[in-house]
Enzyme design. Structure first.
Site, PDB file in Angstrom:
ATOM      1  N   CYS A 175       0.856  -1.209   0.170  1.00 27.78           N
ATOM      2  CA  CYS A 175       0.003  -0.026  -0.011  1.00 27.78           C
ATOM      3  C   CYS A 175       0.834   1.196   0.052  1.00 27.78           C
ATOM      4  CB  CYS A 175      -0.836   0.081   1.335  1.00 27.78           C
ATOM      5  SG  CYS A 175      -1.855   1.439   1.560  1.00 27.78           S
ATOM      6  N   CYS A 191       0.030   3.616   2.682  1.00 28.87           N
ATOM      7  CA  CYS A 191       0.439   3.427   3.774  1.00 28.87           C
ATOM      8  C   CYS A 191       1.960   3.794   4.233  1.00 28.87           C
ATOM      9  CB  CYS A 191       0.348   1.758   4.123  1.00 28.87           C
ATOM     10  SG  CYS A 191      -1.498   1.179   3.755  1.00 28.87           S
TER      11      CYS A 191
END
Length: 109
Positions: free
Chosen positions: A31, A34
């Site tokens: 991600c 993230c």
């Protein structure tokens, strides 16, 4: 205080038995947002020393916990106090925005 990496083994101790509120960063290796959130989360953990416990949970490795919190998108930050969800922040946020949201959530205590 260092950020704690959450697993099924330490979840009970780090979250449920915590004497202070906890913020869980639900993330995954693949991600991009993230990875952008990680240094911001780490930096904020120093600002809330003793007031808020910062923990990270890899959703790929700990799917049952992510499912328990009904995580639909990552990064998701969930603030918990005494086993109850106080607030949830979904998606990347710059430090100033994240700090304000955390302050607002902690003000509810």
């Amino acid at each position: 205080m260092a950020v704690v990496h959450l697993t099924a083994e330490n979840y009970e101790k780090e979250v449920k038995e915590s004497k202070i509120p906890v913020i869980i960063d639900f993330w995954a290796e693949w991600c991009g947002p993230c990875r952008m959130m990680a240094p911001v989360f780490e930096e904020l953990s120093a600002d809330y020393e003793g007031k808020l416990k910062f923990v990270k949970l890899n959703t790929e490795e700990n799917q049952p916990i992510a499912q328990q919190f009904e995580i639909k998108g990552i990064p998701s930050l969930v603030i918990i106090n005494e086993g109850k969800e106080l607030d949830r922040i979904v998606g990347f946020a710059p430090k100033e925005v994240l700090k304000q949201k955390v302050d607002d959530a902690l003000a509810k205590l």
